[in-house]
Design a protein around this motif. Structure first.
Motif, mmCIF file in Angstrom:
data_model
loop_
_atom_site.group_PDB
_atom_site.id
_atom_site.type_symbol
_atom_site.label_atom_id
_atom_site.label_comp_id
_atom_site.label_asym_id
_atom_site.label_seq_id
_atom_site.Cartn_x
_atom_site.Cartn_y
_atom_site.Cartn_z
ATOM 1 N N LEU A 22 -179.506 43.902 46.439
ATOM 2 C CA LEU A 22 -179.414 42.692 47.263
ATOM 3 C C LEU A 22 -178.499 41.718 46.562
ATOM 4 N N ILE A 23 -177.644 41.049 47.329
ATOM 5 C CA ILE A 23 -176.757 40.015 46.785
ATOM 6 C C ILE A 23 -177.066 38.705 47.499
ATOM 7 N N ILE A 24 -177.290 37.662 46.704
ATOM 8 C CA ILE A 24 -177.581 36.340 47.237
ATOM 9 C C ILE A 24 -176.484 35.401 46.760
ATOM 10 N N GLY A 25 -175.838 34.711 47.686
ATOM 11 C CA GLY A 25 -174.738 33.845 47.266
ATOM 12 C C GLY A 25 -174.580 32.622 48.135
ATOM 13 N N ASP A 26 -174.122 31.535 47.518
ATOM 14 C CA ASP A 26 -173.751 30.362 48.291
ATOM 15 C C ASP A 26 -172.613 30.763 49.226
ATOM 16 N N ALA A 27 -172.740 30.384 50.482
ATOM 17 C CA ALA A 27 -171.746 30.789 51.477
ATOM 18 C C ALA A 27 -170.333 30.394 51.049
ATOM 19 N N ALA A 28 -170.182 29.188 50.509
ATOM 20 C CA ALA A 28 -168.851 28.705 50.132
ATOM 21 C C ALA A 28 -168.268 29.490 48.957
ATOM 22 N N LEU A 29 -169.141 30.085 48.130
ATOM 23 C CA LEU A 29 -168.665 30.781 46.928
ATOM 24 C C LEU A 29 -168.307 32.236 47.180
ATOM 25 N N ILE A 30 -168.854 32.842 48.224
ATOM 26 C CA ILE A 30 -168.582 34.265 48.452
ATOM 27 C C ILE A 30 -167.827 34.534 49.746
ATOM 28 N N GLN A 31 -167.549 33.481 50.510
ATOM 29 C CA GLN A 31 -166.880 33.664 51.797
ATOM 30 C C GLN A 31 -165.562 34.427 51.656
ATOM 31 N N SER A 32 -164.737 34.041 50.667
ATOM 32 C CA SER A 32 -163.411 34.656 50.542
ATOM 33 C C SER A 32 -163.474 36.103 50.073
ATOM 34 N N ASP A 33 -164.569 36.479 49.426
ATOM 35 C CA ASP A 33 -164.699 37.838 48.892
ATOM 36 C C ASP A 33 -165.694 38.686 49.675
ATOM 37 N N ILE A 34 -166.118 38.214 50.828
ATOM 38 C CA ILE A 34 -167.241 38.839 51.516
ATOM 39 C C ILE A 34 -166.955 40.288 51.898
ATOM 40 N N GLU A 35 -165.728 40.620 52.263
ATOM 41 C CA GLU A 35 -165.431 41.995 52.654
ATOM 42 C C GLU A 35 -165.551 42.938 51.463
ATOM 43 N N ASP A 36 -164.996 42.519 50.313
ATOM 44 C CA ASP A 36 -165.082 43.353 49.109
ATOM 45 C C ASP A 36 -166.534 43.505 48.661
ATOM 46 N N ILE A 37 -167.280 42.399 48.679
ATOM 47 C CA ILE A 37 -168.680 42.449 48.259
ATOM 48 C C ILE A 37 -169.486 43.321 49.212
ATOM 49 N N ASN A 38 -169.223 43.168 50.491
ATOM 50 C CA ASN A 38 -169.961 43.926 51.503
ATOM 51 C C ASN A 38 -169.678 45.430 51.402
ATOM 52 N N SER A 39 -168.512 45.778 50.868
ATOM 53 C CA SER A 39 -168.189 47.200 50.703
ATOM 54 C C SER A 39 -169.045 47.842 49.626
ATOM 55 N N ARG A 40 -169.609 47.027 48.721
ATOM 56 C CA ARG A 40 -170.463 47.543 47.651
ATOM 57 C C ARG A 40 -171.950 47.417 47.984
ATOM 58 N N CYS A 41 -172.302 46.366 48.711
ATOM 59 C CA CYS A 41 -173.709 46.128 49.057
ATOM 60 C C CYS A 41 -173.764 45.389 50.387
ATOM 61 N N GLN A 42 -174.406 45.996 51.361
ATOM 62 C CA GLN A 42 -174.454 45.393 52.697
ATOM 63 C C GLN A 42 -175.640 44.455 52.873
ATOM 64 N N ASN A 43 -176.528 44.431 51.897
ATOM 65 C CA ASN A 43 -177.714 43.572 51.977
ATOM 66 C C ASN A 43 -177.389 42.243 51.308
ATOM 67 N N ILE A 44 -177.048 41.237 52.113
ATOM 68 C CA ILE A 44 -176.567 39.954 51.592
ATOM 69 C C ILE A 44 -177.359 38.820 52.223
ATOM 70 N N ILE A 45 -177.705 37.841 51.405
ATOM 71 C CA ILE A 45 -178.367 36.622 51.882
ATOM 72 C C ILE A 45 -177.478 35.434 51.533
ATOM 73 N N ALA A 46 -177.243 34.579 52.512
ATOM 74 C CA ALA A 46 -176.416 33.393 52.306
ATOM 75 C C ALA A 46 -177.292 32.187 51.996
ATOM 76 N N VAL A 47 -176.839 31.374 51.050
ATOM 77 C CA VAL A 47 -177.515 30.133 50.682
ATOM 78 C C VAL A 47 -176.597 28.970 51.047
ATOM 79 N N ARG A 48 -177.191 27.935 51.628
ATOM 80 C CA ARG A 48 -176.438 26.722 51.994
ATOM 81 C C ARG A 48 -175.214 27.041 52.851
ATOM 82 N N GLY A 49 -175.452 27.668 53.951
ATOM 83 C CA GLY A 49 -174.366 27.995 54.874
ATOM 84 C C GLY A 49 -174.611 29.342 55.515
ATOM 85 N N ASN A 50 -173.700 29.747 56.389
ATOM 86 C CA ASN A 50 -173.828 31.002 57.114
ATOM 87 C C ASN A 50 -172.640 31.897 56.813
ATOM 88 N N LEU A 51 -172.900 33.194 56.870
ATOM 89 C CA LEU A 51 -171.850 34.200 56.704
ATOM 90 C C LEU A 51 -171.963 35.201 57.838
#
Length: 515
Positions: free
Chosen positions: A108-137
């Motif tokens: 599971l990956i938990i990240g502030d939306a603003a901090l992982i937005q730009s890398d979301i495709e790369d991160i999602n390619s490794r782990c599809q279970n993601i929770i956004a904090v302080r924002g939506n993805l």
């Protein structure tokens, strides 16, 4: 269950203080105030969510978050669930992020939306279970939604005191970062030691300004929660924002870098803010120069102390205490904290007497379990039955430890560790560079500034700006050189080893401000 009878677990801290101080302010974050009972229940809800998702003991939960009340709930909830927290620095490169995700096989990956937005495709390619904090993805789950329907009752989980609670990655001199496995016992007992060493009281309001993904601020915050004091969270450093926070919330205790205190001292609006609530200030990562320290004690707070430690030896391990601050000046680390031993060792494992320089080594319950998936480095780190810091020092005649230098070439800049070999690797991919080396040079703002020394190939040209931009494409922001110095040749030994100490000495005043 026998293990529950005498267990030591991080999650127990909140439950006990929720019973002792249910209505007391545990965390203040801007307009949000959370009591100890609420913090415990929120952490329980998140723990129950994690377990209901099918996660099992030993699974790793990776976070990419800035400071917030939610982050405090998240890492306490992970601990209560008996899972393993893997916090990473949002500022590292996406390549390093993906390496860590793959290394720990994050569930599971938990990240502030603003901090992982730009890398979301790369991160999602490794782990599809993601929770956004302080924002939506997009369609990903959000932290608040994930916990709302789950029980606030703490789950029953078998936890042993030496179970791994967290894996914090620290850059080394090898190409990839190393994962430091820290136990429940190490965090729990280090927090108790810090309470005693810092003389924390229940009425304290303690600042969480440094990044919570870092061991130093994490242990400071857990100590505050363990004492039943109040944590006031702010994200990032800006001197006037800091002074306003101290003024408005009557902060009694804080931790910062030397340059932060210097910026407060010299700020033109300092007189507008009342800083008299401060009882004790801790600084770290570098010594404080005599003039700044004298002014800090006179103008900001009467009690200043230097704390040291490292991810592998959960901090603090040593304290240069307030009563010693104006008695001696230099790179003093002081004396050991109550939970560990400290000694000076030569390369053959012999403990050295006062005055002799050797490696600083420690023993105690706050030593890491080991490096994740790296038994060889783990064994090296504990040769001769002591934990090896990689730092050199000696005991002075009064039993105070003096730090001399690092055995390896880690650059400590702005509170972060940078592996020089990683910077050099990026430099050497530039088409005009023949040879390059990176060192840390003294800097008023950064403590040490990453500085590149380069030799260009014949008949080529490059500017400082071009090389820095090149590095930005391959490194995290804090790893990029602040300056590039062009040389005809690098100082070398007869065997071709670059003499970094020569460069440090020759260019020690490179960043000195001249009036």
């Amino acid at each position: 269950m026998q293990s529950i009878v005498n267990r030591v677990a991080i999650g127990d801290i909140l439950r006990r203080n929720a019973l002792r101080f249910p209505d007391k302010e545990a965390v203040i974050d801007g307009e949000t105030t959370i009591s100890y009972e609420e913090l415990d229940q929120l952490s329980n809800q998140f723990a129950n969510y994690l377990l209901s998702s099918g996660l099992k003991k030993g699974d790793k939960i990776l976070t990419i978050c800035g400071n917030s009340w939610e982050y405090i709930v998240i890492f306490n909830g992970i601990a209560k669930a008996g899972l393993i927290w893997v916090p990473i620095n949002p500022g590292i490169s996406i390549k390093e992020k993906l390496y860590i995700i793959d290394q720990v096989e994050a569930k599971l990956i938990i990240g502030d939306a603003a901090l992982i937005q730009s890398d979301i495709e790369d991160i999602n390619s490794r782990c599809q279970n993601i929770i956004a904090v302080r924002g939506n993805l997009g369609d990903t789950n959000t932290f608040l939604v994930s916990i709302e329907d789950h029980s606030p009752v703490e789950p029953v989980v078998e936890i042993q005191d030496r179970d791994v609670a967290q894996i914090m990655f620290t850059s080394g001199t090898t190409g990839n970062p190393k994962g430091v496995m820290t136990s429940h016992l190490a965090v729990y007992i280090a927090s108790l030691s810090n309470i005693i060493e810092c003389n924390f009281q229940e009425d304290e309001r303690i600042l969480a300004m440094m990044p919570l993904f870092h061991c130093a601020q994490h242990t400071f915050t857990m100590s505050c929660l363990h004492r039943g004091a109040t944590t006031v969270v702010i994200s990032g450093f800006e001197p006037e924002k800091l002074m306003k926070t101290i003024n408005d919330y009557k902060i009694t205790n804080m931790f910062g870098l030397p340059m932060m205190y210097r910026m407060m001292l010299d700020h033109p609006n300092r007189s507008k803010y009342d800083l008299s609530s401060l009882r004790r200030c801790t600084y770290a990562m570098a010594p404080m120069d005599k003039q700044s320290l004298e002014r800090c004690i006179s103008e900001i707070c009467p009690q200043f102390a230097l704390g040291t430690g490292q991810t592998e030896m959960y901090p603090s391990t040593m304290v240069f205490r307030p009563e010693e601050q104006l008695q001696r000046f230099g790179s003093y680390w002081g004396t050991s904290c109550i939970l560990n031993d400290t000694a000076i060792m030569d390369d053959d494992g012999n403990l050295l007497p006062k005055g002799e320089i050797g490696e600083i080594v420690h023993r105690g319950p706050n030593v890491m379990n080991g490096y994740y998936k790296n038994e060889e480095e783990t064994e090296k780190s504990r040769a001769f039955g002591w934990h090896h810091t990689g730092d050199l020092g000696y005991w002075d005649e009064d039993g105070q430890l003096v730090f001399v230098d690092r055995k390896k070439d880690i650059i400590k800049t702005g509170g972060e560790n940078v592996a020089s070999i990683k910077v050099e690797g990026a430099l050497l991919t530039h088409k005009t560079i023949l040879n390059a080396v990176a060192v840390g040079l003294p800097h008023e703002h950064w403590s040490e500034a990453v500085t590149a020394f380069v030799v260009l190939k014949q008949n080529t040209e490059a500017t400082e700006e071009e090389i820095i931009e090149h590095c930005k494409s391959q490194l995290g922001g804090f790893q990029v050189p602040k300056s590039v110095i062009f040389l005809e040749q690098l100082p070398m030994t007869a065997t071709g080893k670059i003499q970094k100490h020569v460069l440090r000495q020759q260019y020690q005043n490179h960043y000195q401000v001249t009036n």
